[in-house]
Design an enzyme around this catalytic site. Structure first.
Site, PDB file in Angstrom:
ATOM      1  N   THR A  87      71.474  34.252  71.363  1.00 50.05           N
ATOM      2  CA  THR A  87      72.669  34.342  70.504  1.00 50.05           C
ATOM      3  C   THR A  87      73.703  33.378  71.098  1.00 50.05           C
ATOM      4  O   THR A  87      74.657  33.818  71.733  1.00 50.05           O
ATOM      5  CB  THR A  87      73.234  35.774  70.469  1.00 50.05           C
ATOM      6  OG1 THR A  87      73.369  36.261  71.817  1.00 50.05           O
ATOM      7  CG2 THR A  87      72.352  36.711  69.693  1.00 50.05           C
ATOM      8  N   PHE A 154      70.485  44.485  80.863  1.00 50.07           N
ATOM      9  CA  PHE A 154      71.505  44.291  81.905  1.00 50.07           C
ATOM     10  C   PHE A 154      70.979  43.504  83.103  1.00 50.07           C
ATOM     11  O   PHE A 154      71.580  43.526  84.167  1.00 50.07           O
ATOM     12  CB  PHE A 154      72.039  45.644  82.387  1.00 50.07           C
ATOM     13  CG  PHE A 154      72.648  46.470  81.277  1.00 50.07           C
ATOM     14  CD1 PHE A 154      73.933  46.195  80.817  1.00 50.07           C
ATOM     15  CD2 PHE A 154      71.941  47.502  80.677  1.00 50.07           C
ATOM     16  CE1 PHE A 154      74.498  46.946  79.794  1.00 50.07           C
ATOM     17  CE2 PHE A 154      72.491  48.256  79.648  1.00 50.07           C
ATOM     18  CZ  PHE A 154      73.780  47.977  79.205  1.00 50.07           C
ATOM     19  N   GLU A 157      69.796  37.132  86.472  1.00 51.82           N
ATOM     20  CA  GLU A 157      68.879  36.060  86.839  1.00 51.82           C
ATOM     21  C   GLU A 157      68.696  36.080  88.350  1.00 51.82           C
ATOM     22  O   GLU A 157      69.640  36.365  89.083  1.00 51.82           O
ATOM     23  CB  GLU A 157      69.440  34.705  86.402  1.00 51.82           C
ATOM     24  CG  GLU A 157      69.475  34.566  84.907  1.00 51.82           C
ATOM     25  CD  GLU A 157      69.930  33.184  84.463  1.00 51.82           C
ATOM     26  OE1 GLU A 157      69.826  32.227  85.245  1.00 51.82           O
ATOM     27  OE2 GLU A 157      70.399  33.088  83.320  1.00 51.82           O
ATOM     28  N   ASN A 210      79.733  43.543  80.758  1.00 49.41           N
ATOM     29  CA  ASN A 210      79.867  42.157  81.230  1.00 49.41           C
ATOM     30  C   ASN A 210      81.336  41.757  81.353  1.00 49.41           C
ATOM     31  O   ASN A 210      81.725  41.084  82.303  1.00 49.41           O
ATOM     32  CB  ASN A 210      79.129  41.190  80.297  1.00 49.41           C
ATOM     33  CG  ASN A 210      77.650  41.113  80.647  1.00 49.41           C
ATOM     34  OD1 ASN A 210      77.217  41.682  81.638  1.00 49.41           O
ATOM     35  ND2 ASN A 210      76.882  40.405  79.851  1.00 49.41           N
ATOM     36  N   PHE A 251      80.896  42.891  93.238  1.00 49.24           N
ATOM     37  CA  PHE A 251      81.606  41.964  92.341  1.00 49.24           C
ATOM     38  C   PHE A 251      83.057  41.736  92.740  1.00 49.24           C
ATOM     39  O   PHE A 251      83.926  41.530  91.911  1.00 49.24           O
ATOM     40  CB  PHE A 251      81.485  42.416  90.870  1.00 49.24           C
ATOM     41  CG  PHE A 251      80.209  41.924  90.281  1.00 49.24           C
ATOM     42  CD1 PHE A 251      79.006  42.523  90.599  1.00 49.24           C
ATOM     43  CD2 PHE A 251      80.185  40.820  89.462  1.00 49.24           C
ATOM     44  CE1 PHE A 251      77.801  42.045  90.123  1.00 49.24           C
ATOM     45  CE2 PHE A 251      78.994  40.320  88.959  1.00 49.24           C
ATOM     46  CZ  PHE A 251      77.796  40.943  89.295  1.00 49.24           C
ATOM     47  N   CYS A 262      75.575  34.490  80.590  1.00 48.26           N
ATOM     48  CA  CYS A 262      76.105  35.718  79.975  1.00 48.26           C
ATOM     49  C   CYS A 262      77.620  35.860  80.036  1.00 48.26           C
ATOM     50  O   CYS A 262      78.271  35.988  78.999  1.00 48.26           O
ATOM     51  CB  CYS A 262      75.465  36.939  80.621  1.00 48.26           C
ATOM     52  SG  CYS A 262      73.760  37.143  80.164  1.00 48.26           S
ATOM     53  N   ARG A 329      73.735  26.647  83.442  1.00 44.30           N
ATOM     54  CA  ARG A 329      74.641  26.947  82.335  1.00 44.30           C
ATOM     55  C   ARG A 329      76.003  27.437  82.840  1.00 44.30           C
ATOM     56  O   ARG A 329      76.058  28.370  83.634  1.00 44.30           O
ATOM     57  CB  ARG A 329      73.999  27.972  81.390  1.00 44.30           C
ATOM     58  CG  ARG A 329      72.989  27.307  80.462  1.00 44.30           C
ATOM     59  CD  ARG A 329      72.288  28.299  79.593  1.00 44.30           C
ATOM     60  NE  ARG A 329      71.330  29.095  80.343  1.00 44.30           N
ATOM     61  CZ  ARG A 329      70.577  30.046  79.822  1.00 44.30           C
ATOM     62  NH1 ARG A 329      70.679  30.330  78.539  1.00 44.30           N
ATOM     63  NH2 ARG A 329      69.710  30.712  80.559  1.00 44.30           N
TER      64      ARG A 329
HETATM   65  C1  UDX Z   1      75.083  38.911  84.553  1.00 47.36           C
HETATM   66  C2  UDX Z   1      75.149  40.439  84.688  1.00 47.36           C
HETATM   67  O1  UDX Z   1      75.231  40.792  86.079  1.00 47.36           O
HETATM   68  C3  UDX Z   1      73.952  41.088  84.032  1.00 47.36           C
HETATM   69  O2  UDX Z   1      74.074  42.501  84.087  1.00 47.36           O
HETATM   70  C4  UDX Z   1      73.883  40.628  82.562  1.00 47.36           C
HETATM   71  O3  UDX Z   1      72.743  41.166  81.938  1.00 47.36           O
HETATM   72  C5  UDX Z   1      73.856  39.108  82.481  1.00 47.36           C
HETATM   73  O4  UDX Z   1      74.981  38.558  83.182  1.00 47.36           O
HETATM   74  P1  UDX Z   1      73.821  36.895  85.768  1.00 47.36           P
HETATM   75  O5  UDX Z   1      74.572  35.996  84.855  1.00 47.36           O
HETATM   76  O6  UDX Z   1      72.366  36.680  85.974  1.00 47.36           O
HETATM   77  O7  UDX Z   1      73.966  38.433  85.295  1.00 47.36           O
HETATM   78  O8  UDX Z   1      74.510  36.776  87.206  1.00 47.36           O
HETATM   79  P2  UDX Z   1      75.407  37.644  88.204  1.00 47.36           P
HETATM   80  O9  UDX Z   1      74.648  37.861  89.449  1.00 47.36           O
HETATM   81  O10 UDX Z   1      75.990  38.831  87.563  1.00 47.36           O
HETATM   82  O11 UDX Z   1      76.572  36.572  88.525  1.00 47.36           O
HETATM   83  C6  UDX Z   1      77.343  35.988  87.489  1.00 47.36           C
HETATM   84  C7  UDX Z   1      78.347  35.016  88.048  1.00 47.36           C
HETATM   85  O12 UDX Z   1      79.388  35.687  88.742  1.00 47.36           O
HETATM   86  C8  UDX Z   1      77.783  34.009  89.050  1.00 47.36           C
HETATM   87  O13 UDX Z   1      78.317  32.736  88.772  1.00 47.36           O
HETATM   88  C9  UDX Z   1      78.254  34.517  90.397  1.00 47.36           C
HETATM   89  O14 UDX Z   1      78.419  33.467  91.344  1.00 47.36           O
HETATM   90  C10 UDX Z   1      79.597  35.118  90.017  1.00 47.36           C
HETATM   91  N1  UDX Z   1      80.042  36.192  90.931  1.00 47.36           N
HETATM   92  C11 UDX Z   1      79.365  37.367  90.996  1.00 47.36           C
HETATM   93  C12 UDX Z   1      81.200  36.012  91.705  1.00 47.36           C
HETATM   94  O15 UDX Z   1      81.841  34.946  91.660  1.00 47.36           O
HETATM   95  N2  UDX Z   1      81.615  37.026  92.512  1.00 47.36           N
HETATM   96  C13 UDX Z   1      80.966  38.209  92.598  1.00 47.36           C
HETATM   97  O16 UDX Z   1      81.418  39.075  93.343  1.00 47.36           O
HETATM   98  C14 UDX Z   1      79.788  38.384  91.813  1.00 47.36           C
END
Ligand code: UDX
Length: 440
Positions: A87, A154, A157, A210, A251, A262, A329
């Site tokens: 999507t 949820f 990657e 998210n 987080f 996402c 991405r």
């Molecule tokens: C995310 C959600 O965690 C997941 O539940 C959903 O289904 C899809 O989107 P993802 O995009 O694979 O998953 O990565 P994630 O590990 O959540 O990190 C996302 C981004 O946030 C990354 O760029 C990461 O570097 C950043 N991040 C994460 C931070 O900058 N600080 C944090 O404390 C955690």
């Protein structure tokens, strides 16, 4: 054991299909791209994901997993059809439902057994499952009863398989009790808590989750920006906050901001969804804005340090939006590199696996190094954009050895300030004090 079709072999579709096969279901994954199907039949995964290739091979061998680009080979016999197509984001930030509509029409055209449950895994705006139902009905050849259930995904990657088998919850959105129970039974071997609700709530749970995680990241990044000005240390601030179990430590890692397939897309989509019902989601608008500006904060430190970045040999360590993926991405490295190039810097980059994808974005506007050492060699400055293990563990002596005078702009807080000071390195990070030693 149930017969399952999964439409779409992107991240969500492929992981869902493979994991359902692993717990014993007979799964056929459909994709419209013939070359992808050809590769998958040979056990080659189109995406990099730890453990995925082994699971594909294992389940191909056991006969639980099939791949086809012919919907007529799978849909008519299936008790469950998962929709896991993309999507993508439209220009205005809203979700493009073209692939969802196509999938729904394909299902309608081939549905033949009674009471198939259509399970929507794709992230879709609230109310879309109702539309899917209509689109399927419109393309049916006869009156065949079916049901559409929302079942958002949820997974992250890089840890997608573990996330699937050890998920915190499975959300099932349906007002039809029988369909909800059938979907729950499908997942039973995974032994994961199930939360049942209506379709709209399930759809919103995905966006809200998210958006909340993105909010945590932008919030801690703003606290980091404030820490720099107030003499606080963001690592201690985040840790101290996280000790309160109502907040939690997850987080709260300050850095260059969130990227990936996402968070950026889903936060924009939720702002659009809110706008559609006459609600301005100002909090989320700010979260997005903070995230867009975060990589520039680090860049500004370089401008302040050097005056001009014109002609500066710049090493970028890490390109992927986070470690353990080749996904570029919405990676923070893209914003960083584009601004460095615009400022006249000469950029070369290293990433253990994302360089191929980066090449599609930057072409020959930047150089690509085969190792960290090569990337750092004779560089004026180094930016850390992704905290890969090999980057995090790199001894600071390597920067000293390879660079002209080591100046590091660490977007992921990989080193302790004490270590940087001991090595007499000019070290800028996020939300912490700067250690500067060198003549400017
Ligand atoms: C995310 C959600 O965690 C997941 O539940 C959903 O289904 C899809 O989107 P993802 O995009 O694979 O998953 O990565 P994630 O590990 O959540 O990190 C996302 C981004 O946030 C990354 O760029 C990461 O570097 C950043 N991040 C994460 C931070 O900058 N600080 C944090 O404390 C955690």
């Amino acid at each position: 054991m149930s017969r399952v079709t999964v439409m779409g072999t992107g991240y969500v579709g492929l992981i869902t299909g493979v994991c359902l096969a692993e717990i014993g279901h007979s799964v056929t994954c459909i994709d419209i791209a013939p070359e992808k199907i050809e590769q998958l039949r040979r056990g080659i995964s189109p995406i990099f994901e730890p453990g995925l290739t082994d699971l594909i091979e294992e389940n191909l061998r056991s006969g639980n997993l099939w791949f086809t680009n012919k919907p007529e080979e799978a849909i008519p016999q299936s008790e469950f059809i998962f929709i896991a197509v993309g999507t993508p984001q439209r220009e205005d930030g809203s979700a493009d439902l073209t692939y969802i509509q196509q999938a729904a029409k394909t299902i309608g055209a081939h549905l033949s057994i009674l009471n198939t449950v259509i399970v929507t895994k794709s992230t879709v705006p609230v109310g879309t499952n109702g539309k899917i139902e209509e689109w399927i009905k419109d393309s049916l050849h006869a009156t065949i009863p079916f049901d559409v259930v929302s079942n958002p995904e949820f997974l992250r990657e890089g840890s997608a398989i573990q996330d699937t088998f050890q998920a915190d919850r499975i959300v099932i959105g349906s007002e039809n009790e029988e369909s909800a129970q059938r979907v729950a039974a499908l997942y039973e071997p995974m032994n994961i808590p199930i939360f049942n609700t209506n379709r709209e709530s399930a759809e919103l749970i995905k966006y809200a989750s998210n958006a909340f995680l993105a909010t945590k990241i932008s919030f801690i990044n703003e606290i980091a920006n404030l820490s720099e000005k107030l003499g606080a240390d963001i690592s201690d601030v985040a840790y101290g906050m996280g000790l309160d179990h109502r907040i939690g430590t997850a987080f709260l890692k300050a850095g260059l901001g969130y990227g990936g397939s996402c968070f950026p897309k889903d936060t924009n989509a939720l702002v659009q969804i809110a706008g559609g019902v006459d609600h301005r989601f100002e909090l989320l608008e700010s979260v997005i804005k903070v995230n867009q500006q975060q990589p520039l904060k680090l860049l500004n430190k370089a401008v302040q340090h050097f005056g001009s970045l014109q002609g500066k040999e710049t090493a970028i360590l890490g390109l992927a939006f986070k470690p353990n993926t080749d996904d570029m991405r919405e990676a923070a490295s893209i914003t960083l590199i584009e601004h460095l190039l615009a400022a006249g810097a000469k950029v070369r980059a290293y990433d253990p696996i994302a360089a191929g994808h980066a090449q599609k974005i930057f072409g020959d506007r930047i150089e690509y190094s085969g190792s960290i050492e090569e990337c750092l060699h004779q560089a004026d400055m180094a930016f850390i954009a992704t905290e890969w293990e090999e980057i995090k563990l790199l001894p600071l002596s390597i920067y000293q050895k390879q660079m002209k005078h080591p100046v590091i702009f660490d977007g992921r807080n990989c080193y302790s300030l004490a270590e940087a000071e001991r090595h007499q390195i000019d070290y800028y990070s996020i939300g912490r004090k700067t250690s500067t030693f060198i003549r400017k």
